[in-house]
Design an enzyme around this catalytic site. Sequence first.
Site, PDB file in Angstrom:
ATOM      1  N   ARG A   1      51.861  30.136  32.439  1.00 25.78           N
ATOM      2  CA  ARG A   1      50.453  30.550  32.415  1.00 25.78           C
ATOM      3  C   ARG A   1      50.114  31.228  31.070  1.00 25.78           C
ATOM      4  O   ARG A   1      49.498  30.620  30.199  1.00 25.78           O
ATOM      5  CB  ARG A   1      50.190  31.500  33.598  1.00 25.78           C
ATOM      6  CG  ARG A   1      48.710  31.769  33.865  1.00 25.78           C
ATOM      7  CD  ARG A   1      48.110  32.874  33.016  1.00 25.78           C
ATOM      8  NE  ARG A   1      48.788  34.166  33.146  1.00 25.78           N
ATOM      9  CZ  ARG A   1      48.525  35.197  32.361  1.00 25.78           C
ATOM     10  NH1 ARG A   1      47.617  35.123  31.413  1.00 25.78           N
ATOM     11  NH2 ARG A   1      49.198  36.332  32.514  1.00 25.78           N
TER      12      ARG A   1
ATOM     13  N   CYS B   1      46.531  35.406  24.375  1.00 25.08           N
ATOM     14  CA  CYS B   1      45.261  35.183  25.062  1.00 25.08           C
ATOM     15  C   CYS B   1      44.228  34.769  24.021  1.00 25.08           C
ATOM     16  O   CYS B   1      44.093  35.421  22.990  1.00 25.08           O
ATOM     17  CB  CYS B   1      44.840  36.464  25.770  1.00 25.08           C
ATOM     18  SG  CYS B   1      43.233  36.300  26.553  1.00 25.08           S
TER      19      CYS B   1
HETATM   20  P1  HMG Z   1      31.243  32.758  33.512  1.00 25.71           P
HETATM   21  O1  HMG Z   1      30.793  31.744  32.517  1.00 25.71           O
HETATM   22  O2  HMG Z   1      30.622  34.085  33.451  1.00 25.71           O
HETATM   23  O3  HMG Z   1      31.173  32.290  35.017  1.00 25.71           O
HETATM   24  O4  HMG Z   1      32.817  32.872  33.384  1.00 25.71           O
HETATM   25  P2  HMG Z   1      30.429  31.177  35.813  1.00 25.71           P
HETATM   26  O5  HMG Z   1      30.589  31.549  37.230  1.00 25.71           O
HETATM   27  O6  HMG Z   1      29.057  30.978  35.255  1.00 25.71           O
HETATM   28  O7  HMG Z   1      31.307  29.847  35.549  1.00 25.71           O
HETATM   29  C1  HMG Z   1      31.263  29.097  34.377  1.00 25.71           C
HETATM   30  C2  HMG Z   1      31.851  27.727  34.652  1.00 25.71           C
HETATM   31  O8  HMG Z   1      33.223  27.863  35.032  1.00 25.71           O
HETATM   32  C3  HMG Z   1      31.190  27.015  35.818  1.00 25.71           C
HETATM   33  O9  HMG Z   1      31.331  25.623  35.537  1.00 25.71           O
HETATM   34  C4  HMG Z   1      32.051  27.366  36.991  1.00 25.71           C
HETATM   35  O10 HMG Z   1      31.984  26.410  38.027  1.00 25.71           O
HETATM   36  C5  HMG Z   1      33.414  27.346  36.351  1.00 25.71           C
HETATM   37  P3  HMG Z   1      30.054  24.761  35.075  1.00 25.71           P
HETATM   38  O11 HMG Z   1      29.090  24.843  36.220  1.00 25.71           O
HETATM   39  O12 HMG Z   1      29.516  25.416  33.855  1.00 25.71           O
HETATM   40  O13 HMG Z   1      30.634  23.394  34.850  1.00 25.71           O
HETATM   41  N1  HMG Z   1      34.330  28.243  37.018  1.00 25.71           N
HETATM   42  C6  HMG Z   1      35.552  27.891  37.420  1.00 25.71           C
HETATM   43  N2  HMG Z   1      36.219  26.732  37.359  1.00 25.71           N
HETATM   44  C7  HMG Z   1      37.478  26.719  37.882  1.00 25.71           C
HETATM   45  N3  HMG Z   1      38.056  27.794  38.410  1.00 25.71           N
HETATM   46  C8  HMG Z   1      37.408  28.962  38.484  1.00 25.71           C
HETATM   47  C9  HMG Z   1      36.105  29.035  37.973  1.00 25.71           C
HETATM   48  N4  HMG Z   1      35.224  30.022  37.878  1.00 25.71           N
HETATM   49  C10 HMG Z   1      34.132  29.530  37.299  1.00 25.71           C
HETATM   50  N5  HMG Z   1      38.022  30.008  39.015  1.00 25.71           N
HETATM   51  C11 HMG Z   1      34.950  33.420  34.324  1.00 25.71           C
HETATM   52  C12 HMG Z   1      33.514  33.848  34.123  1.00 25.71           C
HETATM   53  C13 HMG Z   1      35.706  34.584  34.870  1.00 25.71           C
HETATM   54  C14 HMG Z   1      34.977  32.269  35.316  1.00 25.71           C
HETATM   55  C15 HMG Z   1      35.525  32.957  32.977  1.00 25.71           C
HETATM   56  O14 HMG Z   1      35.244  33.915  32.005  1.00 25.71           O
HETATM   57  C16 HMG Z   1      37.008  32.755  33.051  1.00 25.71           C
HETATM   58  O15 HMG Z   1      37.469  31.846  33.692  1.00 25.71           O
HETATM   59  N6  HMG Z   1      37.786  33.608  32.378  1.00 25.71           N
HETATM   60  C17 HMG Z   1      39.234  33.539  32.403  1.00 25.71           C
HETATM   61  C18 HMG Z   1      39.759  33.795  31.036  1.00 25.71           C
HETATM   62  C19 HMG Z   1      41.269  33.776  31.057  1.00 25.71           C
HETATM   63  O16 HMG Z   1      41.878  33.054  31.821  1.00 25.71           O
HETATM   64  N7  HMG Z   1      41.884  34.543  30.164  1.00 25.71           N
HETATM   65  C20 HMG Z   1      43.315  34.601  30.040  1.00 25.71           C
HETATM   66  C21 HMG Z   1      43.975  35.266  31.192  1.00 25.71           C
HETATM   67  S1  HMG Z   1      43.938  37.027  31.090  1.00 25.71           S
HETATM   68  C22 HMG Z   1      45.253  37.417  30.071  1.00 25.71           C
HETATM   69  O17 HMG Z   1      45.800  36.575  29.409  1.00 25.71           O
HETATM   70  C23 HMG Z   1      45.743  38.829  30.035  1.00 25.71           C
HETATM   71  C24 HMG Z   1      47.057  38.998  30.798  1.00 25.71           C
HETATM   72  O18 HMG Z   1      48.048  38.138  30.316  1.00 25.71           O
HETATM   73  C25 HMG Z   1      47.557  40.425  30.675  1.00 25.71           C
HETATM   74  C26 HMG Z   1      47.575  40.922  29.243  1.00 25.71           C
HETATM   75  O19 HMG Z   1      48.221  40.284  28.372  1.00 25.71           O
HETATM   76  O20 HMG Z   1      46.932  41.933  29.010  1.00 25.71           O
HETATM   77  C27 HMG Z   1      46.840  38.709  32.280  1.00 25.71           C
HETATM   78 MG    MG Z   2      49.304  38.474  28.563  1.00 24.84          MG
END
Ligand code: HMG
Ligand code: MG
Length: 606
Positions: A16, A247
Amino acid sequence: MKDPRGAVRIVEVGPRDGLQSIKDPVPTRVKVELIRRLRQTGLRTIELTSVVSPRAIPQLADCRDVLRMEDIKSLQREPNLRLPVLVPNIKGLDIALQYDVKEVAVFVSATEGFSKANINCTVTEGLERARNIAAKAIDCGLAVRGYVSCIFSDPFDGSTAPSAVLDCVRALQEMGCYEISLGDTLGVGCPDKVRSLLAYLEGNHISLDLLAGHFHDTYGQAVANAWEAYNCGLRVFDSSISGLGGCPYAPGAKGNVATEDLAYMFHNAGIDTGLDMLKLVETGLWISERLSRENASRAGIALANTYGLVSLPRHTEHMPSNPAPLWSPVKSKGNLLTYRAGSNFKIVLNRPKRGNTLTQNMIADLARIIENCSKDPSLSNIIITATGRFFCMGVNLGKSKPFVPQDAFSDLQVKPFTVILEKIHRSPKTTIVCLNGPAFGGGVDLAIACDVGIRIRSATLILSEARFKQGENAVSGLRGAFTRNTIFSTRSATAERLNSLGLMSEIVDDPRQLQDGLDNLLVRLNCSKSAKPRVSREFARLTREHVGREGQAATLDEIVFQITKPDVDRDDDMEVLHGGHSDDWKRALKRVWGPGRQRRTSMRGL
Ligand code: HMG
Ligand code: MG
């Protein structure tokens, strides 16, 4: 009091966190194979993927495909394995539930800037979302893990107040997370900061048994941070095989601490991880090779050298023997992007807003790149494709008229472009065009100059009459009958028509299939004996160029003989052939194969 040398649990986040910011798509089967191999190392917690917006993290858009694979389903059935899937909202949870996921991970940021960038909401809203996910997940019998990001610093807001971390940890604990991973997202922590944060949290009644350390390695402090955290009492650490990770919303941050490095450190301190060190090293080498990426694990590389593991067998029974190429960017900015995957080199026209019309600079660069690729003995195939809706709408004749028809070509503009076509034509490599959209004028020339073509169904080739009149100057090497037909009938050649004329090897329906079609073609080409495609290519060229000319049959006999003999693999043979221009092609052949050579195969009568 904690057992001073108590065992640790490593949470592998490679599939991931490790993959999420890699730009080139990693095939689903490679992801699944990575998970399978990680499991073989003894890991008992592996974060499988994330179900997030595919626009936010395109690399993991295939999360459903990963989760539905039989290998993953059978892992889900294994007892005592933790296989969390990261979800940002209820939508993500609902999808995960469809695939019998037993554990999800929720994530919040302690800071506003990263929260907004990463999940498009405030910290409070993020906690509210996490609360809703946790409530529903627990209701459905799932375990919930929590992350707090930016524990030391935020890429936009600067340093993080420990109280902000504490608030998030408390909230995640209250919503039922069995474990909360403290994320140094930017990798800016150092042991001193680790010690004081953990002391602060413990002083505020947070049990260290609840916490895990998630250290990114931007400043090379991640192993030291883990060691410090261990000595403070932490027993769970997140890591990524071969130090993959990062990220996309934390610019400049490097990968997670490498699983191999953590295991090496703990094993040498007599601390059990339950992991097989050599299997970890092998897996780290394998995935680094798969992703054409440098292995970031220092222990992994050192142990590989010590045990002579550097050249691992690439394939196992679980992998197809010729997997699709994995592209690494060579040049990822500008009007021409380039990528390399093994012996394949891909050139992408990247001027989508101008229909990928070729500027004079692009033409010069394209000529240079094709020339260099042609000379590179490690390359076999050159692929030309483009971004956006069009393949190439010709040569740009000036700012005011970017789409001017090619009728207006002046000699000055034609000549440099002709050089490209000549270079493609003479290249000893197999040239492949991947038509992502319509082509016009010079774009058609470029497409047809290549040996093999794959195209999306909607991609038409459009010619102009003036272009045909120029045909005699051999700018294009256009194939006569096709050109005449196209111009005097529909003026726009459809996919089916090109296919029937033998000018495209494959037609596909959408961009994804175009990529798959290219991958399959490259696998097929790379399977064939190295020189045979080149000989076959020469065969096609000579047939085309010398239709009906005296001696053609004899020459073809000679070529067939070369194709069918067991080991045609001398590049110099082919070079002489390529040196043979239309009038001295027979002489060139004689120089290569000798005048009196007896023919073993005859084309006559075929
Ligand atoms: P948004 O644009 O505000 O939300 O994104 P939305 O509800 O308007 O959704 C936008 C589009 O995404 C829509 O599609 C939704 O259907 C789709 P469209 O109608 O435009 O075609 N959508 C999804 N599709 C599949 N699965 C879902 C989903 N949700 C919405 N679950 C949102 C808000 C949270 C969805 C977006 O910002 C997002 O997905 N962010 C995730 C970012 C991410 O994964 N970052 C990396 C992980 S965190 C990390 O790495 C840190 C960590 O490792 C710890 C550390 O290192 O500190 C954990
Ligand atoms: Mg991380």
